[in-house]
Design a protein around this motif. Structure first.
Motif, PDB file in Angstrom:
ATOM      1  N   GLU A  76       0.806  -1.215   0.000  1.00 36.68           N
ATOM      2  CA  GLU A  76       0.000   0.000   0.000  1.00 36.68           C
ATOM      3  C   GLU A  76       0.840   1.266   0.000  1.00 36.68           C
ATOM      4  O   GLU A  76       0.395   2.307  -0.484  1.00 36.68           O
ATOM      5  CB  GLU A  76      -0.920   0.009   1.231  1.00 36.68           C
ATOM      6  N   ASP A  77       2.042   1.193   0.531  1.00 31.53           N
ATOM      7  CA  ASP A  77       2.866   2.375   0.728  1.00 31.53           C
ATOM      8  C   ASP A  77       3.922   2.487  -0.370  1.00 31.53           C
ATOM      9  O   ASP A  77       4.607   1.510  -0.698  1.00 31.53           O
ATOM     10  CB  ASP A  77       3.538   2.297   2.098  1.00 31.53           C
ATOM     11  N   ALA A  78       4.077   3.695  -0.926  1.00 26.24           N
ATOM     12  CA  ALA A  78       5.035   3.901  -2.011  1.00 26.24           C
ATOM     13  C   ALA A  78       6.466   3.660  -1.547  1.00 26.24           C
ATOM     14  O   ALA A  78       7.286   3.080  -2.274  1.00 26.24           O
ATOM     15  CB  ALA A  78       4.890   5.310  -2.573  1.00 26.24           C
ATOM     16  N   GLY A  79       6.798   4.110  -0.339  1.00 25.83           N
ATOM     17  CA  GLY A  79       8.142   3.883   0.187  1.00 25.83           C
ATOM     18  C   GLY A  79       8.448   2.408   0.327  1.00 25.83           C
ATOM     19  O   GLY A  79       9.586   1.961   0.101  1.00 25.83           O
ATOM     20  N   GLU A  80       7.443   1.650   0.690  1.00 25.83           N
ATOM     21  CA  GLU A  80       7.607   0.204   0.811  1.00 25.83           C
ATOM     22  C   GLU A  80       7.860  -0.426  -0.556  1.00 25.83           C
ATOM     23  O   GLU A  80       8.679  -1.346  -0.699  1.00 25.83           O
ATOM     24  CB  GLU A  80       6.344  -0.385   1.454  1.00 25.83           C
ATOM     25  N   ALA A  81       7.157   0.072  -1.575  1.00 29.73           N
ATOM     26  CA  ALA A  81       7.379  -0.416  -2.937  1.00 29.73           C
ATOM     27  C   ALA A  81       8.815  -0.147  -3.376  1.00 29.73           C
ATOM     28  O   ALA A  81       9.454  -0.991  -4.023  1.00 29.73           O
ATOM     29  CB  ALA A  81       6.400   0.236  -3.903  1.00 29.73           C
ATOM     30  N   ALA A 103       0.698   8.565 -16.062  1.00 26.91           N
ATOM     31  CA  ALA A 103       1.685   7.857 -16.878  1.00 26.91           C
ATOM     32  C   ALA A 103       3.038   8.561 -16.826  1.00 26.91           C
ATOM     33  O   ALA A 103       4.093   7.910 -16.747  1.00 26.91           O
ATOM     34  CB  ALA A 103       1.193   7.752 -18.314  1.00 26.91           C
ATOM     35  N   MET A 104       3.022   9.894 -16.852  1.00 29.29           N
ATOM     36  CA  MET A 104       4.283  10.634 -16.810  1.00 29.29           C
ATOM     37  C   MET A 104       4.971  10.475 -15.462  1.00 29.29           C
ATOM     38  O   MET A 104       6.198  10.286 -15.385  1.00 29.29           O
ATOM     39  CB  MET A 104       4.044  12.112 -17.109  1.00 29.29           C
ATOM     40  N   ALA A 105       4.209  10.546 -14.380  1.00 30.77           N
ATOM     41  CA  ALA A 105       4.789  10.362 -13.050  1.00 30.77           C
ATOM     42  C   ALA A 105       5.362   8.953 -12.907  1.00 30.77           C
ATOM     43  O   ALA A 105       6.408   8.757 -12.286  1.00 30.77           O
ATOM     44  CB  ALA A 105       3.742  10.632 -11.975  1.00 30.77           C
ATOM     45  N   ALA A 123      11.714   8.953  -5.382  1.00 30.03           N
ATOM     46  CA  ALA A 123      11.057   7.868  -6.105  1.00 30.03           C
ATOM     47  C   ALA A 123       9.705   7.552  -5.490  1.00 30.03           C
ATOM     48  O   ALA A 123       8.705   7.362  -6.206  1.00 30.03           O
ATOM     49  CB  ALA A 123      11.944   6.619  -6.103  1.00 30.03           C
ATOM     50  N   ALA A 124       9.647   7.511  -4.167  1.00 36.96           N
ATOM     51  CA  ALA A 124       8.380   7.227  -3.483  1.00 36.96           C
ATOM     52  C   ALA A 124       7.362   8.329  -3.746  1.00 36.96           C
ATOM     53  O   ALA A 124       6.173   8.056  -3.955  1.00 36.96           O
ATOM     54  CB  ALA A 124       8.622   7.074  -1.980  1.00 36.96           C
ATOM     55  N   MET A 125       7.799   9.586  -3.743  1.00 36.56           N
ATOM     56  CA  MET A 125       6.892  10.700  -3.994  1.00 36.56           C
ATOM     57  C   MET A 125       6.291  10.613  -5.396  1.00 36.56           C
ATOM     58  O   MET A 125       5.100  10.850  -5.596  1.00 36.56           O
ATOM     59  CB  MET A 125       7.623  12.024  -3.818  1.00 36.56           C
ATOM     60  N   ALA A 175       1.750   9.409  -8.926  1.00 37.52           N
ATOM     61  CA  ALA A 175       1.165   8.626 -10.013  1.00 37.52           C
ATOM     62  C   ALA A 175      -0.066   7.874  -9.528  1.00 37.52           C
ATOM     63  O   ALA A 175      -1.099   7.840 -10.208  1.00 37.52           O
ATOM     64  CB  ALA A 175       2.204   7.647 -10.565  1.00 37.52           C
ATOM     65  N   HIS A 176       0.042   7.297  -8.341  1.00 39.76           N
ATOM     66  CA  HIS A 176      -1.090   6.558  -7.779  1.00 39.76           C
ATOM     67  C   HIS A 176      -2.291   7.472  -7.570  1.00 39.76           C
ATOM     68  O   HIS A 176      -3.436   7.117  -7.907  1.00 39.76           O
ATOM     69  CB  HIS A 176      -0.673   5.925  -6.456  1.00 39.76           C
ATOM     70  N   ALA A 177      -2.046   8.661  -7.044  1.00 39.49           N
ATOM     71  CA  ALA A 177      -3.141   9.594  -6.791  1.00 39.49           C
ATOM     72  C   ALA A 177      -3.840   9.992  -8.087  1.00 39.49           C
ATOM     73  O   ALA A 177      -5.077  10.087  -8.143  1.00 39.49           O
ATOM     74  CB  ALA A 177      -2.612  10.841  -6.074  1.00 39.49           C
TER      75      ALA A 177
END
Length: 226
Positions: A46-51, A129-131, A206-208, A213-215
């Motif tokens: 769920e978390d971008a930092g985790e990804a 897509a760009m993000a 990278a997480a940001m 992108a997810h948002a």
């Protein structure tokens, strides 16, 4: 949600590395990663930092193609990733195939999931897509640092990270030097050559980008469904 599909490189002439990666990821993240098919594993975070953590950990040994799919996920709480569905899974499949085709580049790709052209606003889809592309670029740059790091450099980096999880305060470096039986100057030089400071500074970027992108992707799907 972020779906990571991770496929072993050169598996036909190598040992099965899936169990070891599943085990090491269990110590890194509470998310469930498990073999999906053959020499491939998959998980949902769920978390971008985790990804970012999972992706860079997989890239570390040079044995894996990494695909990150961003978008909607339908998965029961505690359910197996094999039971999941949603466009993030489709995107992750496309991403890992693109990673395999990235000849000469760091084998990682990020793909934004979509609901189809008729269902989501074009600007939001394009921004998502760009993000995703920007996140991929940052992750490949950091991934290059990770893949080029020597075993000796990893010993220092791993110990430092276990102590504080950060970029390296003077006191922590001194403790690492003492525990590894080397000079503090050696620790400092090793960190400089390993690119650890640069990696640590780039991970939040990278997480940001993944989060943005997810948002945009999830937002476009919500708007498109109205």
């Amino acid at each position: 949600m972020y779906v990571l599909t991770i496929d072993q490189r050169g598996s036909s002439s190598d040992v099965d590395r899936v169990p070891d990666l599943v085990s090491s990821l269990a110590a890194l993240t509470p998310a469930t990663f498990e073999r999906s098919v053959g020499d491939e594993l998959q998980g949902v975070v769920e978390d971008a930092g985790e990804a970012v953590d999972v992706a860079l950990h997989a890239l570390r040994g040079g044995h894996w193609y990494v695909g990150i799919g961003i978008g909607a996920v339908r998965l029961a709480p505690g359910g197996s990733p094999r039971e999941g569905s949603g466009n993030a899974f489709v995107a992750a499949r496309k991403a890992v195939e693109l990673a395999k085709a990235a000849a000469g580049q760091v084998p990682l790709s990020v793909v934004a999931g979509t609901m189809g052209r008729g269902n989501s606003p074009l600007p939001a889809r394009e921004e998502g897509a760009m993000a995703s592309a920007h996140a991929q670029a940052v992750l490949r740059l950091v991934g290059r640092l990770v893949q080029q790091r020597s075993d000796a450099q990893w010993r220092v980096v791993d110990r430092l990270r276990s102590l504080q999880g950060g970029a390296g305060r003077h006191g922590a470096q001194k403790q690492v030097a003492r525990e590894l039986g080397i000079s503090e100057q050696s620790v400092s030089r090793t960190l400089l050559r390993s690119g650890w400071q640069e990696e640590w500074a780039a991970r939040p970027a990278a997480a940001m980008l993944l989060d943005y992108a997810h948002a945009r992707i999830i937002g476009s799907q919500t708007e498109g469904g109205r």
